[in-house]
Scaffold this motif. Structure first.
Motif, PDB file in Angstrom:
ATOM      1  N   GLU A   1       2.389   1.734  -3.430  1.00  0.00           N
ATOM      2  CA  GLU A   1       1.396   2.233  -4.394  1.00  0.00           C
ATOM      3  C   GLU A   1       1.011   3.681  -4.101  1.00  0.00           C
TER       4      GLU A   1
ATOM      5  N   THR B   1       7.004  -2.824  -7.625  1.00  0.00           N
ATOM      6  CA  THR B   1       5.753  -3.147  -6.946  1.00  0.00           C
ATOM      7  C   THR B   1       5.092  -4.372  -7.578  1.00  0.00           C
TER       8      THR B   1
ATOM      9  N   ARG C   1       6.921   1.079 -10.553  1.00  0.00           N
ATOM     10  CA  ARG C   1       5.783   0.199 -10.852  1.00  0.00           C
ATOM     11  C   ARG C   1       6.248  -1.242 -11.009  1.00  0.00           C
TER      12      ARG C   1
ATOM     13  N   TYR D   1       0.832  -1.199   0.000  1.00  0.00           N
ATOM     14  CA  TYR D   1       0.000   0.000   0.000  1.00  0.00           C
ATOM     15  C   TYR D   1       0.872   1.256   0.000  1.00  0.00           C
TER      16      TYR D   1
END
Length: 466
Positions: A329, A364, A361, A326
Motif C-alpha cells: 500500500e 493488493t 491495487r 503495508y
C-alpha cells in the motif's frame, strides 16, 4: 574514419576501439555479461567515441534499474558536453537523439527515432537490438515484429549475426500471434547459432502460447548447455522451464529450480521472474511465505522511485505474498502521488496511470481477500495490460489473477467468459481445463467438473508421453 563489422561508418574510434565495439555488439546479441567489459574497453581506447558512448548509455538505460539509469545519465551528459555534435555523422546524431529521449523517460520517442535509423541503416545492429528491447518494454507486438522484419532483406544468411536477427524476428512473430511462422524462424535461428538464447527464447514462447508444454520441456531439456549458463538471461530461461513444469503439475520440480537458481536474484529482471513464478503458486493456494519474505526484502531499493510500472507490479506481488500489505500500500500511495504530478513525455507515467496502478491495487486487494474488488479493477483493463510492457506469457499472471478472483468471488458470469476464452485458444492446456472444472464445481455441476478434470489429466499424460 572506421567501419563496424556490418559496414557502417563510425567517427572518433581508433581501430582498437572499433574492434572492442564489434565484440561488445556480439556479446550483446548473445546476452552475455561480457558486453559491459567490451563496451568499457572501447571507451578506454577512445573516450569520445560516439557509438561507444551510445552503446554504454543503452546498456545502462535498458536494464530497468534506477541506479544504472542514473549512472548512464551522468556519463552520457558529460560525453555530450565534451563533443561538438555538429561534426558527428548523421547516424550518430540520430542515436544521440534516441538516447536523449530515453534519458528523458520517453520510450516511445526513442523507439520511433531508432526506427528512423533502421530505415536509413537497416544493418545497424545496435539500433535493431535497442529498438527491439524498447518494443518489449512498451508491449508493442506489431513493432516487435515489423522493426526486425523490415530490416531483414538488408542482411545475408552468411552474415555472422543474421541468426540473431532471425531470433528477434521470431519473438516478434510470436508476440504478434504468428505461431507457425515464429516456430519456423526461431528454429532456423537456433540452427544457425545453437547458443542464440533469444532465438531459443522465441521458440519457447511459441510453445507456451500454444499450450505445448511437453514440446517445450523436451526442447529445453535437449539443449540445456546452450541456454542455462553463460548469459544474463539464464534465470529467465529457467522461468520458462518452470512454466512448463507447472502446466504439467510438477510443483516439486518448480520449487527445486526456484531454490537452486532463482531465490537470490541480482537484478530486476531476475526478481520479477521469481515473483511471477511464486505468484502463480500463490493463486493456486500454495503457501510459500518463507520464499516470499526473502524476495520481498530485495525490492524496496529497486522501487524506491517510479521508473518502470512492470517492475512495480512484481514488487507488489512480493509484498503481498510475504504478508507485507503495508509495504504494498505504501508503494501504491507513492505511485498515486507520482501520477498526480505532470510528467510530459514520460512513458512510465502513462503506464502507471493506465495499467500499473490498477494492477497493483488489484494484487493488493487479492492479498486482502477482496476478490470482488480484483474483478472490478482488472476486468475493464484486461485487454490493455500490454501497455505496460512484458510479453503475453509474463502478463498472463494478471489474467490468471482476474480469473481466480472471479471464481473466488462467485462472479460466475465473468469466470465463464474468461475460461471459455482460454479453453478455446489453448484447448491443450491442463490449467485451462482445471479452471473449467473449478467453474463447473462452483455451479454445482459435479459431472462437468469431473469431465474437465479428466481432460486435464489426459492432456498431461499425452503431452509428457509424446
Amino acid at each position: 574514419m572506421t567501419q563496424d563489422q556490418h559496414g557502417l561508418a563510425m567517427s572518433g574510434a581508433g581501430s582498437a576501439a572499433a574492434r572492442r565495439y564489434d565484440r561488445a555488439i556480439d556479446e550483446l546479441l548473445h546476452f552475455r555479461a561480457e558486453v559491459d567489459a567490451e563496451a568499457g574497453a572501447a571507451l578506454a581506447e577512445s573516450p569520445d567515441f560516439p557509438m561507444g558512448n551510445v552503446l554504454a548509455a543503452y546498456l545502462g538505460l535498458l536494464t530497468t534499474e534506477v541506479e544504472d539509469a542514473r549512472t548512464a545519465r551522468v556519463r552520457f551528459g558529460a560525453f555530450r558536453r565534451r563533443i561538438d555534435e555538429s561534426r558527428l555523422l548523421p547516424r550518430e546524431r540520430a542515436h544521440l537523439a534516441a538516447v536523449g529521449a530515453l534519458l528523458d523517460g520517453d520510450f516511445l520517442t526513442c523507439g520511433a527515432r531508432l526506427a528512423e535509423i533502421t530505415v536509413a541503416h537497416p544493418r545497424d545492429a545496435l539500433a535493431l537490438a535497442a529498438g527491439h528491447q524498447i518494443d518489449f518494454f512498451t508491449g508493442d507486438a506489431r513493432m516487435l515484429r515489423d522493426r526486425i522484419g523490415g530490416a531483414l532483406s538488408a542482411w545475408r544468411e552468411d552474415d555472422p549475426h543474421f541468426g540473431h536477427l532471425l531470433g528477434m524476428y521470431a519473438f516478434g512473430l510470436e508476440e504478434a500471434g504468428h505461431y507457425d511462422r515464429s516456430e519456423e524462424v526461431g528454429l532456423r535461428a537456433v540452427e544457425l547459432n545453437r547458443r542464440d538464447v533469444w532465438g531459443i527464447h522465441a521458440v519457447v514462447h511459441t510453445y507456451e502460447m500454444q499450450g505445448r508444454f511437453g514440446d517445450g520441456l523436451r526442447y529445453l531439456d535437449a539443449r540445456v548447455p546452450d541456454w542455462s549458463t553463460g548469459t544474463f538471461f539464464n534465470v529467465h530461461s529457467w522461468w520458462h522451464y518452470c512454466l512448463y513444469a507447472l502446466e504439467a503439475g510438477d510443483v516439486d520440480r518448480v520449487l527445486a529450480v526456484y531454490d537452486a537458481l532463482m531465490s537470490d536474484g541480482q537484478s530486476c529482471m531476475e526478481l520479477l521472474d521469481a515473483a511471477a513464478l511464486l505468484w502463480r503458486l500463490h493463486l493456486e493456494g500454495s503457501d510459500q511465505t518463507v520464499r516470499w519474505r526473502a524476495l520481498a526484502d530485495a525490492w524496496p531499493m529497486r522501487v524506491a522511485e517510479p521508473f518502470y510500472a512492470f517492475n512495480d507490479m512484481h514488487a507488489v506481488m512480493s509484498y503481498v505474498g510475504a504478508g507485507r500489505l503495508y509495504d504494498a500500500e505504501k508503494l501504491i500511495a507513492g505511485r498515486e502521488a507520482y501520477v498526480r504530478e505532470p510528467h510530459p513525455g514520460v512513458t512510465n507515467h502513462d503506464m502507471t496511470l493506465r495499467v500499473g496502478l490498477p494492477v497493483c491495487r488489484a494484487i493488493t486487494a487479492f492479498g486482502r481477500g477482496d476478490y470482488a474488488a480484483v474483478v472490478d479493477l482488472l476486468y475493464p483493463i484486461r485487454h490493455r495490460v500490454g501497455e505496460f510492457g512484458g510479453s503475453h506469457a509474463q502478463r498472463d499472471a494478471v489474467q490468471r489473477t482476474l480469473l481466480e478472483a472471479a471464481l473466488r468471488s462467485g462472479r460466475h458470469d465473468v469466470a465463464r467468459v474468461l475460461v471459455s476464452e482460454r479453453v478455446n485458444v489453448r484447448p491443450c492446456s491442463p490449467y485451462n481445463w482445471l479452471k473449467q472444472a473449478a467453474l463447473a464445481e462452483s455451479a454445482g455441476d459435479r459431472a462437468a467438473a469431473a469431465l474437465a478434470r479428466r481432460q486435464a489429466a489426459a492432456l498431461t499424460r499425452t503431452a509428457l508421453a509424446d
